[in-house]
Design an enzyme around this catalytic site. Structure first.
Site, PDB file in Angstrom:
ATOM      1  N   ASN A   1       0.812  -1.219   0.000  1.00 43.56           N
ATOM      2  CA  ASN A   1       0.000   0.000   0.000  1.00 43.56           C
ATOM      3  C   ASN A   1       0.845   1.269   0.000  1.00 43.56           C
ATOM      4  O   ASN A   1       0.328   2.364   0.222  1.00 43.56           O
ATOM      5  CB  ASN A   1      -0.953  -0.006   1.202  1.00 43.56           C
TER       6      ASN A   1
ATOM      7  N   HIS B   1       3.043   2.461   2.096  1.00 42.54           N
ATOM      8  CA  HIS B   1       3.378   3.128   3.349  1.00 42.54           C
ATOM      9  C   HIS B   1       4.112   2.129   4.248  1.00 42.54           C
ATOM     10  O   HIS B   1       4.157   0.934   3.960  1.00 42.54           O
ATOM     11  CB  HIS B   1       2.139   3.722   4.035  1.00 42.54           C
TER      12      HIS B   1
ATOM     13  N   CYS C   1       2.940   6.640   7.449  1.00 43.25           N
ATOM     14  CA  CYS C   1       4.292   7.151   7.254  1.00 43.25           C
ATOM     15  C   CYS C   1       4.788   6.709   5.892  1.00 43.25           C
ATOM     16  O   CYS C   1       4.700   5.524   5.543  1.00 43.25           O
ATOM     17  CB  CYS C   1       5.207   6.632   8.366  1.00 43.25           C
TER      18      CYS C   1
END
Length: 419
Positions: free
Chosen positions: A320, A322, A357
């Site tokens: 994904n 991240h 993040c």
């Protein structure tokens, strides 16, 4: 005397030297000689060949009226070839039989490898670790063997190893149920709408850490959480003794892959996942205490530790795009003092994920250490408050960890009072 007579029957005298054939006009010797050493005329007809065979057969000596074995061999060698029949024109069946035998032996070897049964009883169940759905389709179970590269300095599996097992069983559960779309744990209806799951909260209680070579059994199941969330629980046991190793619970919400914003659960997705809901909590008494903010950590009059300049690697990103949620645990523990890691082991952890993040993020890890209580043996139990944030300010994850002295039994740990 008798011996001399018997020998003379075979060797009547010294053999006379065979006359040497004279050369022809070109200085060559004749190609063939008859039994008397006289050059034989070339025979071009079949009658000449038969005549030669008759002379050789007639010249074969007999012993007591019986032809010698040498004679029989020569006679068979010089006999005419067998007539061409249908049977003689068939292929060499021995070659075909050898090929079939080779294929059969190779197939039998492969089947033996697939049907391999280990000698250790604890490895008989789920040997290859594929997992299976049990309990009327509501629970998924998978076994894992602790690898040498999954253990740390304590010769036991790390908390990151156990958390990776939780994530792996969750994805395999979705796959085994036939609900895996083209995303990372997304169902087909979620994939159509560019939706995927993200974890918002997680709590894990560790009773003991497995060692290298141990086989652990992981059970996982899902349930509803509010109107727009899902709950997933885990229970890890020792596959031999059945003793609990870890219990964990988590809460998940949906995020849009394009907008990176949280989204509601569509009715079509709810229809997909609701048949698999199993309302059972692995942790009965959850830690719902509020986790501190960064300002609270700065004002605390206790020991504080900070680690700055943490950056994600390419390998830390998942499908994904991240950072994987397990990686946050390693960053949180980066700021924990080494004295705690050497003398204590992690007993529980509570994580509150605030934002994702990316690969270009630069983070800092804050840890505040509290001394909670004395367990009666002179050893103190610690709990720490953690905060992982971007260096620019926004919070990524807040966490609370409980630590017990190494070698302490889990039931000896006292729960700290709410502050």
């Amino acid at each position: 005397m008798t011996t001399s007579i018997a020998a003379s029957a075979f060797f009547s005298g010294s053999p006379a030297p065979a006359p040497v054939a004279s050369k022809n006009a070109l200085g060559e010797r004749p190609d063939s000689l008859d039994l008397r050493g006289i050059a034989a005329k070339p025979a071009s007809s079949s009658a000449a060949v038969r005549a030669g065979k008759t002379r050789v057969h007639a010249a074969v000596p007999k012993v007591n009226g019986v032809k010698s074995a040498v004679a029989d061999v020569e006679h068979e060698t010089m006999s005419s070839p067998a007539p061409r029949t249908f049977y003689n024109q068939l292929p060499d069946w021995s070659m075909l039989l050898a090929a079939i035998t080779t294929i059969f032996l190779a197939a039998e070897k492969q089947w033996t490898l697939l049907d391999w049964k280990p000698k250790r009883p604890d490895m008989l169940a789920d040997t290859f670790g594929f997992g299976r759905i049990i309990h009327d389709g509501l629970l998924f179970r998978q076994n894992f063997s602790i690898r040498s590269y999954e253990i740390g300095a304590d010769r036991t599996a790390s908390i990151e190893t156990l958390m990776n097992h939780l994530q792996e069983t969750a994805l395999n559960h979705v796959k085994s149920a036939g609900l895996l779309g083209d995303g990372f744990g997304s169902t087909p209806e979620m994939s159509k709408r560019d939706l995927f799951w993200v974890v918002s909260q997680m709590q894990a209680i560790v009773e003991r850490y497995p060692c290298w070579g141990d086989t652990v059994e992981v059970d996982t199941w899902v349930g509803a959480h509010g109107k727009n969330g899902m709950r997933r629980d885990w229970h890890i046991r020792d596959s031999v003794t059945g003793h609990t190793i870890l219990k964990a619970t988590s809460k998940w919400v949906m995020m849009n892959k394009l907008t990176r914003r949280l989204a509601r659960i569509p009715d079509e997705v709810r229809t997909e996942i609701e048949p698999y809901f199993f309302e059972h909590a692995s942790i009965a008494d959850e830690d719902n205490r509020e986790l501190p903010k960064l300002t609270d950590l700065k004002s605390a009059t206790v020991a504080k530790y900070v680690r700055t300049g943490l950056t994600p690697r390419w390998a830390d990103l998942d499908i994904n795009q991240h950072v994987n949620n397990v990686k946050y645990i390693g960053w949180i523990l980066e700021s924990a003092p080494i004295s705690i890691l050497e003398k204590h082991e992690l007993a529980s952890i509570v994580l509150d994920y605030k934002r994702e993040c990316g690969r270009d993020s630069v983070l800092q890890s804050h840890t505040t250490v509290y001394t909670d209580c004395n367990n009666g043996s002179g050893e103190t139990t610690l709990h720490c408050e953690h905060l992982l944030s971007l260096e620019s300010g926004p919070t990524i994850v807040k966490a609370r960890t409980m630590w017990r002295p190494k070698g302490t039994k889990p039931q000896e740990i006292m729960v700290p009072s709410s502050s």
